[in-house]
Design an enzyme around this catalytic site. Structure first.
Site, short mmCIF file in Angstrom:
data_model
loop_
_atom_site.label_atom_id
_atom_site.label_comp_id
_atom_site.label_asym_id
_atom_site.label_seq_id
_atom_site.Cartn_x
_atom_site.Cartn_y
_atom_site.Cartn_z
CE LYS A 14 -2.18 -1.07 3.77
NZ LYS A 14 -1.57 -2.34 4.13
NE ARG A 89 -5.56 -0.19 9.89
CZ ARG A 89 -4.41 -0.77 10.08
NH1 ARG A 89 -4.33 -1.87 10.79
NH2 ARG A 89 -3.31 -0.27 9.58
NE ARG A 128 6.94 -2.97 6.45
CZ ARG A 128 5.63 -2.87 6.43
NH1 ARG A 128 5.02 -2.33 5.39
NH2 ARG A 128 4.90 -3.33 7.42
NE ARG A 134 6.63 0.14 9.68
CZ ARG A 134 5.65 0.22 8.80
NH1 ARG A 134 5.86 0.73 7.61
NH2 ARG A 134 4.45 -0.23 9.10
NE ARG A 145 0.73 -4.13 11.65
CZ ARG A 145 1.62 -3.95 10.67
NH1 ARG A 145 2.81 -4.51 10.73
NH2 ARG A 145 1.32 -3.20 9.64
#
Length: 189
Positions: A14, A89, A128, A134, A145
């Site tokens: 995204k 969401r 990532r 992160r 998640r």
């Protein structure tokens, strides 16, 4: 005004695709994740609250998310349109967004769902996490998640499908190929 929702699970691309779409269509990007991280970084009261919620791998409550989003929209009255990344969401969030946009004489133009399978998501997020570090990409948080998306968030899609606004795009492949598929959908709006 062109208002798009980019939908997909964590790691679907995204953010990557949103950057390209913003440049092509001159949209203002609203990523709830970026908003949350900015508040956390600046250690605002809201940021401290959001930090704990995210650290636990949970979704931020609708009331906090919607308030932050509305403020971001109001702060950018010159925008030619918005691209919503990671929001809504839940169906109540979608309804609140529709209501807020209607009050401002606009609406969602289209919802594009990036379709990516769970194995591909895990590989992308692992890569990532190596690069960005992160905290929300840690393996245990990631699993929670992804489960949250497939168990709860995905149920927003029928809401937009009933409005005739949903288009699914294959999110696996080369970045430019996926982008070309996205722009073909958006140019139809």
């Amino acid at each position: 005004m062109l208002n798009l929702v980019i939908f997909g699970p964590p790691g679907a691309g995204k953010g990557t695709q949103s950057e390209k779409l913003i440049a092509k269509y001159n949209l203002h990007h609203i990523s709830t994740g970026d908003l949350f991280r900015a508040h956390i970084k600046n250690q605002t009261e809201l940021g401290k609250e959001v930090s704990q919620i995210i650290a636990d791998g949970n979704l931020v409550p609708d009331s906090i998310t919607i308030a932050m989003l509305e403020q971001e929209l109001k702060n950018n009255p010159q925008a030619e349109g918005f691209i919503f990344d990671g929001f809504p969401r839940t169906v109540p969030q979608a309804e609140s967004l529709d209501q807020f946009l209607q009050e401002n004489n606009t609406s969602i133009s289209g919802v594009i769902a990036l379709d990516v399978n769970e194995d591909e998501l895990k590989q992308r997020i692992a890569k990532r996490q190596e690069i960005s570090g992160r905290a929300d990409d840690a393996a245990d948080k990631l699993t929670k998640r992804i489960e949250e998306y497939f168990n709860k968030t995905i149920h927003v899609l029928p809401y937009y499908e009933a409005q005739g606004k949903l288009v699914k795009v294959n999110g696996i492949g080369e970045i430019e190929e996926i982008f070309a598929n996205l722009t073909a959908v958006i140019d139809a709006y």
